[in-house]
Scaffold this motif. Structure first.
Motif, PDB file in Angstrom:
ATOM      1  N   VAL B 189     -15.633  -0.695  -5.079  1.00 39.96           N
ATOM      2  CA  VAL B 189     -14.624  -1.756  -5.075  1.00 39.96           C
ATOM      3  C   VAL B 189     -15.123  -3.084  -5.608  1.00 39.96           C
ATOM      4  O   VAL B 189     -14.377  -3.814  -6.259  1.00 39.96           O
ATOM      5  CB  VAL B 189     -14.000  -2.004  -3.679  1.00 39.96           C
ATOM      6  CG1 VAL B 189     -12.980  -0.961  -3.358  1.00 39.96           C
ATOM      7  CG2 VAL B 189     -15.048  -2.114  -2.604  1.00 39.96           C
ATOM      8  N   ALA B 218      -2.132  -0.993  -4.555  1.00 28.71           N
ATOM      9  CA  ALA B 218      -2.757  -2.247  -4.147  1.00 28.71           C
ATOM     10  C   ALA B 218      -3.441  -2.930  -5.330  1.00 28.71           C
ATOM     11  O   ALA B 218      -3.408  -4.145  -5.484  1.00 28.71           O
ATOM     12  CB  ALA B 218      -3.772  -1.991  -3.031  1.00 28.71           C
ATOM     13  N   LEU B 257       3.844   2.456  -0.735  1.00 26.70           N
ATOM     14  CA  LEU B 257       3.445   1.105  -0.350  1.00 26.70           C
ATOM     15  C   LEU B 257       2.983   1.096   1.110  1.00 26.70           C
ATOM     16  O   LEU B 257       1.980   0.478   1.455  1.00 26.70           O
ATOM     17  CB  LEU B 257       4.646   0.177  -0.548  1.00 26.70           C
ATOM     18  CG  LEU B 257       4.393  -1.296  -0.750  1.00 26.70           C
ATOM     19  CD1 LEU B 257       3.385  -1.549  -1.850  1.00 26.70           C
ATOM     20  CD2 LEU B 257       5.721  -1.984  -1.099  1.00 26.70           C
ATOM     21  N   ALA B 258       3.701   1.829   1.962  1.00 23.07           N
ATOM     22  CA  ALA B 258       3.337   1.861   3.380  1.00 23.07           C
ATOM     23  C   ALA B 258       2.049   2.648   3.613  1.00 23.07           C
ATOM     24  O   ALA B 258       1.368   2.440   4.610  1.00 23.07           O
ATOM     25  CB  ALA B 258       4.474   2.471   4.195  1.00 23.07           C
ATOM     26  N   SER B 259       1.706   3.558   2.682  1.00 21.38           N
ATOM     27  CA  SER B 259       0.487   4.367   2.837  1.00 21.38           C
ATOM     28  C   SER B 259      -0.746   3.674   2.301  1.00 21.38           C
ATOM     29  O   SER B 259      -1.858   4.144   2.491  1.00 21.38           O
ATOM     30  CB  SER B 259       0.614   5.679   2.056  1.00 21.38           C
ATOM     31  OG  SER B 259       1.691   6.435   2.511  1.00 21.38           O
ATOM     32  N   THR B 260      -0.557   2.613   1.555  1.00 26.68           N
ATOM     33  CA  THR B 260      -1.661   1.968   0.851  1.00 26.68           C
ATOM     34  C   THR B 260      -2.602   1.272   1.835  1.00 26.68           C
ATOM     35  O   THR B 260      -2.158   0.708   2.824  1.00 26.68           O
ATOM     36  CB  THR B 260      -1.073   0.976  -0.157  1.00 26.68           C
ATOM     37  OG1 THR B 260      -0.237   1.707  -1.033  1.00 26.68           O
ATOM     38  CG2 THR B 260      -2.139   0.284  -0.957  1.00 26.68           C
ATOM     39  N   SER B 261      -3.909   1.340   1.552  1.00 18.49           N
ATOM     40  CA  SER B 261      -4.881   0.649   2.420  1.00 18.49           C
ATOM     41  C   SER B 261      -4.540  -0.816   2.488  1.00 18.49           C
ATOM     42  O   SER B 261      -4.333  -1.446   1.462  1.00 18.49           O
ATOM     43  CB  SER B 261      -6.293   0.713   1.852  1.00 18.49           C
ATOM     44  OG  SER B 261      -6.632   1.943   1.370  1.00 18.49           O
ATOM     45  N   ARG B 262      -4.504  -1.345   3.677  1.00 15.69           N
ATOM     46  CA  ARG B 262      -4.338  -2.785   3.770  1.00 15.69           C
ATOM     47  C   ARG B 262      -5.197  -3.299   4.901  1.00 15.69           C
ATOM     48  O   ARG B 262      -5.122  -2.869   6.031  1.00 15.69           O
ATOM     49  CB  ARG B 262      -2.879  -3.178   3.922  1.00 15.69           C
ATOM     50  CG  ARG B 262      -2.083  -2.236   4.797  1.00 15.69           C
ATOM     51  CD  ARG B 262      -0.656  -2.667   4.871  1.00 15.69           C
ATOM     52  NE  ARG B 262       0.133  -2.159   3.768  1.00 15.69           N
ATOM     53  CZ  ARG B 262       1.070  -2.860   3.135  1.00 15.69           C
ATOM     54  NH1 ARG B 262       1.311  -4.106   3.457  1.00 15.69           N
ATOM     55  NH2 ARG B 262       1.783  -2.331   2.199  1.00 15.69           N
ATOM     56  N   ILE B 263      -6.012  -4.260   4.520  1.00 15.01           N
ATOM     57  CA  ILE B 263      -7.001  -4.775   5.435  1.00 15.01           C
ATOM     58  C   ILE B 263      -6.329  -5.613   6.527  1.00 15.01           C
ATOM     59  O   ILE B 263      -6.832  -5.756   7.610  1.00 15.01           O
ATOM     60  CB  ILE B 263      -8.012  -5.592   4.602  1.00 15.01           C
ATOM     61  CG1 ILE B 263      -9.397  -5.483   5.164  1.00 15.01           C
ATOM     62  CG2 ILE B 263      -7.575  -6.998   4.388  1.00 15.01           C
ATOM     63  CD1 ILE B 263     -10.461  -5.734   4.131  1.00 15.01           C
ATOM     64  N   ASP B 264      -5.141  -6.137   6.205  1.00 17.82           N
ATOM     65  CA  ASP B 264      -4.548  -7.122   7.103  1.00 17.82           C
ATOM     66  C   ASP B 264      -3.374  -6.580   7.916  1.00 17.82           C
ATOM     67  O   ASP B 264      -2.585  -7.330   8.447  1.00 17.82           O
ATOM     68  CB  ASP B 264      -4.117  -8.373   6.301  1.00 17.82           C
ATOM     69  CG  ASP B 264      -3.544  -8.020   4.937  1.00 17.82           C
ATOM     70  OD1 ASP B 264      -3.324  -6.820   4.686  1.00 17.82           O
ATOM     71  OD2 ASP B 264      -3.341  -8.932   4.134  1.00 17.82           O
ATOM     72  N   ASP B 265      -3.270  -5.244   8.037  1.00 10.86           N
ATOM     73  CA  ASP B 265      -2.155  -4.671   8.787  1.00 10.86           C
ATOM     74  C   ASP B 265      -2.662  -3.784   9.914  1.00 10.86           C
ATOM     75  O   ASP B 265      -3.617  -3.058   9.735  1.00 10.86           O
ATOM     76  CB  ASP B 265      -1.311  -3.789   7.854  1.00 10.86           C
ATOM     77  CG  ASP B 265      -0.014  -4.446   7.506  1.00 10.86           C
ATOM     78  OD1 ASP B 265       0.047  -5.693   7.582  1.00 10.86           O
ATOM     79  OD2 ASP B 265       0.922  -3.726   7.151  1.00 10.86           O
ATOM     80  N   PHE B 267      -3.305  -0.677  12.039  1.00  7.30           N
ATOM     81  CA  PHE B 267      -3.296   0.738  11.678  1.00  7.30           C
ATOM     82  C   PHE B 267      -2.131   1.473  12.344  1.00  7.30           C
ATOM     83  O   PHE B 267      -1.491   2.335  11.747  1.00  7.30           O
ATOM     84  CB  PHE B 267      -4.624   1.361  12.109  1.00  7.30           C
ATOM     85  CG  PHE B 267      -4.747   2.827  11.825  1.00  7.30           C
ATOM     86  CD1 PHE B 267      -4.793   3.283  10.519  1.00  7.30           C
ATOM     87  CD2 PHE B 267      -4.831   3.748  12.853  1.00  7.30           C
ATOM     88  CE1 PHE B 267      -4.927   4.638  10.242  1.00  7.30           C
ATOM     89  CE2 PHE B 267      -4.959   5.102  12.593  1.00  7.30           C
ATOM     90  CZ  PHE B 267      -5.002   5.542  11.281  1.00  7.30           C
ATOM     91  N   SER B 268      -1.848   1.102  13.598  1.00  7.79           N
ATOM     92  CA  SER B 268      -0.815   1.832  14.342  1.00  7.79           C
ATOM     93  C   SER B 268       0.553   1.675  13.693  1.00  7.79           C
ATOM     94  O   SER B 268       1.439   2.495  13.887  1.00  7.79           O
ATOM     95  CB  SER B 268      -0.779   1.345  15.784  1.00  7.79           C
ATOM     96  OG  SER B 268      -0.602  -0.050  15.798  1.00  7.79           O
ATOM     97  N   GLU B 269       0.736   0.605  12.908  1.00  9.37           N
ATOM     98  CA  GLU B 269       2.040   0.402  12.276  1.00  9.37           C
ATOM     99  C   GLU B 269       2.135   1.024  10.886  1.00  9.37           C
ATOM    100  O   GLU B 269       3.189   0.987  10.253  1.00  9.37           O
ATOM    101  CB  GLU B 269       2.354  -1.099  12.194  1.00  9.37           C
ATOM    102  CG  GLU B 269       2.685  -1.671  13.558  1.00  9.37           C
ATOM    103  CD  GLU B 269       2.734  -3.190  13.554  1.00  9.37           C
ATOM    104  OE1 GLU B 269       2.953  -3.782  12.480  1.00  9.37           O
ATOM    105  OE2 GLU B 269       2.535  -3.766  14.646  1.00  9.37           O
ATOM    106  N   GLN B 270       1.023   1.570  10.379  1.00  3.60           N
ATOM    107  CA  GLN B 270       1.070   2.177   9.058  1.00  3.60           C
ATOM    108  C   GLN B 270       1.662   3.584   9.157  1.00  3.60           C
ATOM    109  O   GLN B 270       1.220   4.381   9.970  1.00  3.60           O
ATOM    110  CB  GLN B 270      -0.338   2.224   8.448  1.00  3.60           C
ATOM    111  CG  GLN B 270      -0.910   0.839   8.166  1.00  3.60           C
ATOM    112  CD  GLN B 270      -2.354   0.882   7.682  1.00  3.60           C
ATOM    113  OE1 GLN B 270      -2.854   1.899   7.247  1.00  3.60           O
ATOM    114  NE2 GLN B 270      -3.032  -0.253   7.784  1.00  3.60           N
TER     115      GLN B 270
END
Ligand SMILES: Nc1ncnc2c1ncn2[C@@H]1O[C@H](COP(=O)(O)OP(=O)(O)OP(=O)(O)O)[C@@H](O)[C@H]1O
Ligand SMILES: Nc1ncnc2c1ncn2[C@@H]1O[C@H](COP(=O)(O)OP(=O)(O)O)[C@@H](O)[C@H]1O
Ligand code: SF4
Ligand code: SF4
Ligand SMILES: [Mg+2]
Ligand SMILES: [Mg+2]
Lengths: 330, 327
Positions: B189, B218, B257-265, B267-270
């Motif tokens: 990365v 992303a 979009l909802a499956s994409t890695s996101r550092i600021d979300d 995990f339980s809501e993904q």
């Protein structure tokens, strides 16, 4: 007194010897260099870092499946560093490993049923009648239809095969599972499915994971704690929340800044936090702080003296001279 | 569109493999304007590479059936070009960066030779001038000690450096259109972030058009002006980047979009998309996404939704798209 950690490593060092030739002196790669680490029962510790930094080697050393040059590994309070033969096999039967490529790790000639029954048989399931229900239960726990039992690996997609590999690893309820990049061969939409499966199985069977990944963003919410590795060393470790809120090591900050976010409104990371250049060769790591050739905040001292771990509270530790001697003003 | 550098209309590509036909690309239409960055996103096997390889005619013609109503790059009608004329389009007009630089680089030629070749051939530069410019390009793409590297062979470079060399090669001829096919997927990365930044700054400077192919939404968030989403060989959504990330209209785009890695979300809501992509050999009578779609209804099973232009200018192929108020 509380139970001892599942895994404790102290000063763990793994070395590989390069081939000596007429023209080259023998070279030694320290793939893992002086690593201290504990993993508690029921915890998920993620190990992140760039390719070649020693993540897989660390995982294998903890499972005693690669020779340890220095240091020690304890499993539930017992030193397993020098175990061999029968005692080593017994200890290893408590461990499992899951790999990146689910195709390579499954035997194409074995049906899914045989794949899952095999570990039970090898580890002495005496009651053969109990095997079938155990396998079928595990299949459904792994999100696979029990009717898949009689089919073969090639009939499945990458995501389904990874589910089979995970089911096989979990069926013996091992004390400790090393997951080595189990997502990186999968598409984005399947990665999250598999992560959710890891979480569900962990709760159901109270598993403990070392979860290796090069994708920091992917494991951030999933892991309890995160260890960041650079050229064989852990440079920072702490809870995911602390590392996100207050990353102490410039390399951790760079990894966070480099992680792409699907939010176009997220602030663009300051150029100071981003890295330049490729990772140096582990056969010839830079002197002093191994990160100094790419560090945006490098100081003179970093080029000669190796930083030691500073304790930052709440179990967060990082190795950087900035934490012990802030740069001079002006 | 008159200022389109790339324009594709009704492209379909079939492969004959074993006894079956793989419908890799089905009725794809897209265009890229001058100076525009188009992100082409989708799961592996969704047809992204086959679409872009068709544009440069790099698919094996014996096993491939390519049909299109029209396909042009910078005004050249690609389907009608003879091999010789095609060579004059590849390079100076459209350059391609591949995912795996080792297969695309010649293992026997030095880095300098490979970068210079296109410039000498297409720009008529002398050997010395081309070499000087190659050196300059290597420096620009962030290769340390370029004077040393220019004389080395590809296997002497790390994966990140090889990819930088590929980029230098592609940029050397100053193409009108740059196609970057997952050039950073195999890289770490940190290196990926640096390469994206670099290509982006050169793209802006030269004002060239670019198609960036990836499976990672992303990555495109800050790079693309517009994003085209492919699923099972078809375009399912095409929208300006900001609109797409803020309010995806196609259920697949929303799921991706909802499956994409996101550092600021948290995990339980993904929420993952259930199921897996379809087998490309099987022709689904209805919408290919129906087996995984939470919005699917009876109509979706038997009828393929057409890619329609919506009021806000985006194109969506779905009978029951999400609208802003429903998200
Ligand atoms: N069996 C071996 N013999 C010699 N060197 C090895 C061996 N295994 C690993 N190494 C070296 O040890 C270092 C660490 O390798 P390791 O595979 O642990 O990295 P990693 O962090 O898992 O990388 P990746 O993300 O690419 O999987 C590398 O320099 C590698 O080349
Ligand atoms: N040369 C080829 N021969 C046969 N099938 C191919 C070939 N190239 C691609 N395909 C098939 O076409 C489909 C689309 O592939 P591709 O465009 O490479 O996907 P993407 O780039 O989106 O990952 C896949 O099903 C793939 O297996
Ligand atoms: S010790 Fe120096 S070079 Fe190493 S990370 Fe800290 S500031 Fe950077
Ligand atoms: S057409 Fe139907 S199945 Fe296809 S994406 Fe739209 S709602 Fe879902
Ligand atoms: Mg590894
Ligand atoms: Mg591709």
């Amino acid at each position: 007194m509380s139970a001892p950690p599942i895994i404790k490593a102290m000063g763990l060092t793994v070395e590989f010897r390069g081939r000596r030739s007429l023209f080259k002196p023998e070279s030694v790669v320290q793939a893992v260099s002086n690593v201290d680490l504990t993993i508690e029962q029921g915890e998920t510790l993620a190990v992140v870092g760039e390719s070649g930094c020693g993540k897989s080697t660390l995982g294998r050393a903890l499972l005693r499946s690669t020779p340890i040059a220095h240091g020690r590994v304890e499993f539930k309070g017992r030193d397993i560093t020098r175990l061999s033969g029968r005692a080593l096999r017994d200890a290893r039967s408590q461990f499992q490993m899951i790999f990146q490529d689910p195709y390579a790790s499954l035997n194409p000639k074995m049906s899914i049923y045989e794949t899952l029954a095999e570990p039970l048989l090898v580890h002495g399931a005496t009651d053969r009648a109990s095997i079938r229900p155990q396998v079928l239960d595990m299949l459904s726990a792994a999100g696979l239809d029990p009717s898949f039992a009689e089919r073969y690996p090639h009939e499945f997609s990458g995501g389904q095969r990874q589910r089979v590999a995970i089911a096989r690893a979990a069926i013996l309820r091992p004390d400790f599972i090393v997951c080595d990049e189990p997502l990186s061969a999968l598409d984005v939409s399947l990665q999250l499915q598999i992560l959710k499966l890891f979480t569900a199985l962990k709760q159901q069977f109270s598993l403990t994971y070392l979860f290796i990944s090069h994708d920091l963003a992917r494991v951030f919410g999933f892991a309890d704690r995160i260890a960041v590795m650079y050229l064989g060393k852990i440079v920072e470790i702490g809870t995911a929340a602390d590392l996100y809120r207050a990353p102490a090591h410039p390399y951790t900050r760079a990894l966070i800044a480099a992680a792409p976010s699907p939010n176009p409104h997220r602030d663009i990371p300051p150029a100071a936090a981003t890295l330049r250049g490729d990772i140096p060769s582990p056969a010839n790591p830079p002197k002093g702080c191994r990160f100094h050739t790419r560090c945006p905040q490098v100081m003179d001292v970093c080029k000669t003296r190796e930083p030691t771990m500073s304790d930052l509270g709440n179990g967060q530790r990082a190795a950087c001279h900035l934490l012990t001697q802030p740069p001079m003003a002006g | 569109m008159s200022d389109a550098v790339l324009s594709v209309e009704g492209l379909s590509v079939d492969f004959a493999v074993g006894g079956s036909i793989i419908h890799a690309v089905r009725d794809v239409s897209l265009s890229v304007a001058q100076g525009e960055v188009l992100g082409l996103v989708g799961e592996s096997g969704s047809g992204k590479s086959v679409t872009m390889l068709s544009v440069v005619r790099l698919l094996d013609a014996r096993r491939t059936a390519i049909t299109a109503r029209a396909m042009s790059v910078d005004g050249h009608s690609i389907l009608d070009l003879r091999p010789r004329a095609l060579e004059d389009v590849r390079g100076p007009v459209v350059s391609y960066i591949f995912q795996d630089p080792l297969t695309a680089l010649n293992p026997l030629l030095t880095v300098g030779r490979q970068i210079s070749e296109g410039m000498r051939r297409h720009k008529g530069l002398s050997r010395t001038a081309a070499r000087a410019r190659a050196l300059d390009l290597l420096r620009r793409v962030g290769i340390p000690a370029p004077e040393l590297r220019i004389n080395q062979l590809p296997h002497q470079l790390s994966g990140g450096m090889r990819q930088r060399v590929m980029i230098a090669m592609a940029l050397a001829v100053e193409p009108k259109l740059l196609i970057a096919d997952e050039p950073t997927t195999a890289l770490d990365v940190t290196v990926q972030a640096e390469i994206v930044r670099l290509v982006q700054s050169i793209q802006r400077e030269q004002g060239m058009a670019m198609v960036w192919v990836t499976h990672d939404l992303a990555l495109l968030a800050r790079l693309a002006d517009r994003v085209v989403v492919m699923y099972a060989g078809r375009i399912v959504e095409d929208a300006l980047a900001e609109a797409l990330y803020d309010a995806p209209a196609h259920p697949y785009t929303a799921g991706l979009l909802a499956s994409t890695s996101r550092i600021d979300d948290p995990f339980s809501e993904q929420e993952p998309i259930p199921g897996a992509p379809p087998d490309p050999r099987v022709v689904h009578p209805g919408c290919s996404f129906a087996p995984r779609c939470s919005r699917a209804q009876a109509r979706c099973q038997g009828e393929v939704p057409a890619l329609e232009i919506k009021a806000d200018g985006r194109r969506v192929a779905c009978f029951y798209p999400l609208t802003g108020s429903q998200t």
